[in-house]
Design an enzyme around this catalytic site. Structure first.
Site, PDB file in Angstrom:
ATOM      1  N   SER A  82      54.758 -25.256 114.656  1.00  0.00           N
ATOM      2  CA  SER A  82      54.661 -24.176 113.674  1.00  0.00           C
ATOM      3  C   SER A  82      54.362 -22.830 114.327  1.00  0.00           C
ATOM      4  CB  SER A  82      53.557 -24.483 112.668  1.00  0.00           C
ATOM      5  OG  SER A  82      53.835 -25.664 111.967  1.00  0.00           O
TER       6      SER A  82
HETATM    7  N1  SAH Z   1      51.555 -29.696 112.821  1.00  0.00           N
HETATM    8  C1  SAH Z   1      52.660 -29.332 113.698  1.00  0.00           C
HETATM    9  C2  SAH Z   1      53.933 -29.045 112.965  1.00  0.00           C
HETATM   10  C3  SAH Z   1      54.511 -30.261 112.436  1.00  0.00           C
HETATM   11  S1  SAH Z   1      56.199 -30.134 111.921  1.00  0.00           S
HETATM   12  C4  SAH Z   1      52.258 -28.165 114.592  1.00  0.00           C
HETATM   13  O1  SAH Z   1      51.101 -28.021 114.896  1.00  0.00           O
HETATM   14  O2  SAH Z   1      53.111 -27.425 115.043  1.00  0.00           O
HETATM   15  C5  SAH Z   1      56.114 -31.370 110.645  1.00  0.00           C
HETATM   16  C6  SAH Z   1      55.849 -32.770 111.118  1.00  0.00           C
HETATM   17  O3  SAH Z   1      55.712 -33.591 109.969  1.00  0.00           O
HETATM   18  C7  SAH Z   1      56.973 -33.370 111.948  1.00  0.00           C
HETATM   19  O4  SAH Z   1      56.470 -33.862 113.150  1.00  0.00           O
HETATM   20  C8  SAH Z   1      57.498 -34.495 111.060  1.00  0.00           C
HETATM   21  O5  SAH Z   1      57.979 -35.603 111.790  1.00  0.00           O
HETATM   22  C9  SAH Z   1      56.263 -34.846 110.254  1.00  0.00           C
HETATM   23  N2  SAH Z   1      56.517 -35.557 109.014  1.00  0.00           N
HETATM   24  C10 SAH Z   1      57.557 -35.400 108.156  1.00  0.00           C
HETATM   25  N3  SAH Z   1      57.433 -36.237 107.123  1.00  0.00           N
HETATM   26  C11 SAH Z   1      56.295 -36.946 107.308  1.00  0.00           C
HETATM   27  C12 SAH Z   1      55.630 -37.970 106.576  1.00  0.00           C
HETATM   28  N4  SAH Z   1      56.126 -38.452 105.433  1.00  0.00           N
HETATM   29  N5  SAH Z   1      54.459 -38.456 107.072  1.00  0.00           N
HETATM   30  C13 SAH Z   1      53.939 -37.976 108.222  1.00  0.00           C
HETATM   31  N6  SAH Z   1      54.534 -37.018 108.964  1.00  0.00           N
HETATM   32  C14 SAH Z   1      55.702 -36.513 108.512  1.00  0.00           C
END
Ligand code: SAH
Length: 225
Positions: free
Chosen positions: A75
């Site tokens: 992010s």
């Molecule tokens: N927190 C991260 C950004 C994550 S991007 C940062 O610090 O940059 C969003 C994440 O959510 C991805 O890794 C994706 O695989 C995960 N994700 C998507 N759907 C999900 C679900 N149902 N349960 C858990 N994780 C999920």
């Protein structure tokens, strides 16, 4: 190398200055014009360059999201800052994070709270984040691989919950796992469109209320297996 460290420290300070500017520019949405100093200290401390692919290290301190593979992103620092700030974490807080990804947001949470539970649906990302955060010395994080839309009920309730992927609908199951007095930050809306970063607050009697804060763009919260 000390020179390299100086360069990184300077890049981090200029990132913090950019985030501060953007917070001021968006104060109309946020209802505040500066971050909690504890959030600033956490961003200053966590080595973001450790969370991006080797090929993107030079970009680690730009105020923008980056690709981390598997169609996923790390992010934008401003968004990490805003979401963390919304949670108003105290040092004794227990936090649930849905969407570990690379683990950068997880590390920021682990700096500010007592314990972090984090759930990631993509196994290879979860494994890499666990390895990376262990190597960086974080000992207050628990990891789970699976569909985070169901939360982590066994260890509920949590004083704070953060969802770092877009939820199509209001996430009832997660709201249930929020403690009285707790706060949740979650982007709600369709992926591919602008979602509304929403703050859910539960009062001491367990009543939840929500307020939209900021238009954001996240990858979707997908269905797990
Ligand atoms: N927190 C991260 C950004 C994550 S991007 C940062 O610090 O940059 C969003 C994440 O959510 C991805 O890794 C994706 O695989 C995960 N994700 C998507 N759907 C999900 C679900 N149902 N349960 C858990 N994780 C999920």
């Amino acid at each position: 190398m000390p020179e390299q460290q100086d360069k990184i420290a300077a890049a981090r300070e200029s990132l913090l200055a950019e985030i501060a500017d953007e917070i001021r520019e968006t104060s109309g949405y946020l209802g505040k014009d500066a971050l909690d100093p504890r959030v600033i200290a956490a961003i200053r401390k966590v080595p973001r360059e450790e969370f991006v692919p080797a090929s993107a290290r030079d970009l680690a301190y730009l105020n923008r999201p980056l690709s981390i593979g598997h169609g996923q992103t790390i992010s934008q620092p401003y968004i990490v800052a805003v979401m963390t700030d919304l949670l108003s974490l105290t040092p004794d807080a227990r936090v649930l994070e849905i969407g570990t990804g690379c683990g950068y947001q997880t590390a920021i949470l682990a700096e500010l709270a007592a314990r972090v539970h984090t759930v990631e649906v993509v196994a290879s990302l979860a494994d890499a984040a666990r390895e990376r955060l262990g190597r960086l010395g974080y000992a207050n994080i628990e990891f789970r691989t699976g569909d985070g839309r169901a939360g982590w009920p066994e260890d509920a309730p949590y004083g704070a919950i953060i969802v770092t992927a877009a939820a199509r609908d209001y996430p009832e199951a997660l709201v249930e796992q929020l403690a009285p007095g707790g706060r949740m930050a979650v982007p709600i809306g369709r992926a591919g469109f602008t979602q509304l970063l929403t703050l859910v607050e539960k009062d001491e009697d367990g009543r939840a209320s929500k307020s939209g804060r900021l238009p954001v763009a996240f990858v979707p919260l997908v269905e797990g297996h």
